[in-house]
Scaffold this active site. Structure first.
Site, short mmCIF file in Angstrom:
data_model
loop_
_atom_site.label_atom_id
_atom_site.label_comp_id
_atom_site.label_asym_id
_atom_site.label_seq_id
_atom_site.Cartn_x
_atom_site.Cartn_y
_atom_site.Cartn_z
N HIS A 136 -6.76 8.88 -21.54
CA HIS A 136 -6.81 9.68 -20.32
C HIS A 136 -8.15 9.41 -19.64
O HIS A 136 -8.98 8.65 -20.15
CB HIS A 136 -6.63 11.17 -20.63
N ILE A 138 -10.99 10.83 -19.43
CA ILE A 138 -12.21 10.93 -20.22
C ILE A 138 -12.44 9.69 -21.08
O ILE A 138 -13.58 9.25 -21.27
CB ILE A 138 -12.19 12.21 -21.08
N ASN A 139 -11.36 9.09 -21.58
CA ASN A 139 -11.48 7.90 -22.41
C ASN A 139 -11.91 6.68 -21.61
O ASN A 139 -12.75 5.88 -22.06
CB ASN A 139 -10.15 7.61 -23.10
N ASP A 166 -9.35 8.86 -12.92
CA ASP A 166 -8.04 8.85 -12.28
C ASP A 166 -8.12 8.60 -10.78
O ASP A 166 -7.35 7.81 -10.23
CB ASP A 166 -7.34 10.19 -12.50
#
Length: 383
Positions: A136, A138-139, A166
């Site tokens: 996601h 954060i990764n 994103d």
């Protein structure tokens, strides 16, 4: 249709994160965007409600139509390829290899339409050891190196919600890539595949920091630099009412203006650039700002070059006179929408509206797009 992308046809395989965001950006600018939703989600509303959203609250799907298609059914796959044959842009956000297995990969789509811009939005990209890994925002921000810098001294890194991976590194950079490829397709008649990875996009956003690091002007220790809350004159401070003030008084003249309006005797304060004294300077600024409310400070600094702003909530930002005059936000059916950006003098963007309810009939989309594509080809031949 209004906007600089009016007439551009975009088919999107429904997804998460950057996929709906890039769809909104293109639709805002006038593109005819159709989202392919897989059963059992038979409509845009059904898909939204899995996340607790309705048409009114599903802001990133504003202006985007939808069709319900079973991608694993040969007829469904053919229906999507027929859309691609008259589209200008095809967007997917699956892991590498998924669309190929569905028979909807770049080779399949470009075989139907050599002018097509085929966009692959992923976290880690189409190649590399981590290409197949789940993740996601954060990764991906962590993988880029940027998350390490998002911390104050002595605190853990904090992701800025999912705005950086994103939306900025993924959706916005992806939309920029689409615009570039459309220009190329118009000039040469050839489409291409865009590998838009969020790790790549976030890394590009750090370009200035890489230059500062190379020059020895930026430390890899978070919270010790001018722009990462290390400098006491570039940070947020709590006021008497518990609300916050943003201080960005970097330049000497701006800093002097800031200090002069604090209402304190600053004769014995440390010099602005004395890093060894920054902790004491921070405490002095914090104490001074704690004496008044946020809005009192906002009035004191309004119209000055002190670079001081109240930290506004979203509702406060929507009601702020500057933002109101420029129309930064608007309400649609009672829901706050950010207005499309940027602004164009000759081809203004669409006015935000509630996303369409329910799925469109794919036959109607085929008819509309194929007619438009035929007209476009006729114009091109005439030229």
């Amino acid at each position: 249709m209004t906007g600089p992308l009016a007439g551009v046809r975009v088919v999107v395989l429904a997804g998460m994160g950057p996929v709906p965001y890039v769809s909104m950006l293109l639709a805002d600018m006038g593109a005819d965007v159709v989202r392919v939703v897989r059963p059992p989600h038979r409509s845009a509303r059904a898909l939204s409600q899995t996340d607790g959203l309705t048409e009114q609250t599903d802001v990133v799907n504003r202006g985007v139509g939808s069709v319900a298609v079973d991608l694993k059914d040969p007829q469904g796959r053919e229906a999507v390829l027929r859309l691609a044959s008259s589209a200008d842009v095809f967007v997917e956000g699956y892991r590498p290899g998924v669309t190929e297995r569905l028979g909807l990969g770049p080779d399949d789509a470009l075989a139907r339409n050599s002018r097509l811009v085929y966009v692959r939005l992923t976290g880690y990209g189409q190649t590399g050891p981590r290409a197949q890994d789940a993740g996601h925002d954060i990764n991906y921000v962590a993988q880029s190196g940027a998350l390490h810098a998002l911390a104050s001294a002595g605190s853990a890194p904090r992701p800025p919600i999912n705005l950086l991976g994103d939306y900025a590194g993924g959706g916005a950079i992806g939309a920029f890539g689409i615009a570039c490829a459309l220009v190329e397709a118009t000039r040469t008649g050839r489409g291409q595949v865009i590998d838009a990875a969020m790790v790549d996009g976030v890394a590009v956003l750090t370009a200035k920091l890489q230059g500062l690091r190379a020059a020895g002007l930026y430390s890899d220790e978070p919270g010790t630099n001018f722009l990462d809350s290390g400098a006491p004159f570039y940070d947020t401070y709590q006021c008497a009412d518990g609300r916050y003030l943003a201080v960005g008084a970097l330049e000497p003249d701006f800093y002097a203006e800031f200090v002069s309006r604090l209402g304190v005797d600053s004769a014995d304060w440390p010099e602005q650039d004395d890093r060894a004294e920054w902790p004491r300077l921070r405490a002095l600024i914090a104490e001074a700002l704690s004496r008044r409310t946020r809005d009192e400070w906002a009035r004191i600094y309004r119209g000055t070059d002190a670079c001081v702003s109240p930290v506004l909530t979203f509702d406060e930002a929507a009601a702020d006179p500057h933002n109101v005059e420029r129309g930064v936000y608007t309400r649609v059916s009672g829901v706050l929408h950010p207005a499309p950006a940027p602004r164009f003098s000759g081809t203004p963007a669409r006015t935000p509206t509630v996303p369409p309810a329910g799925a469109d009939d794919i036959a109607d989309i085929h008819a509309r797009w194929e007619t438009a594509a035929t007209r476009t080809d006729a114009v091109s031949v005439g030229e």
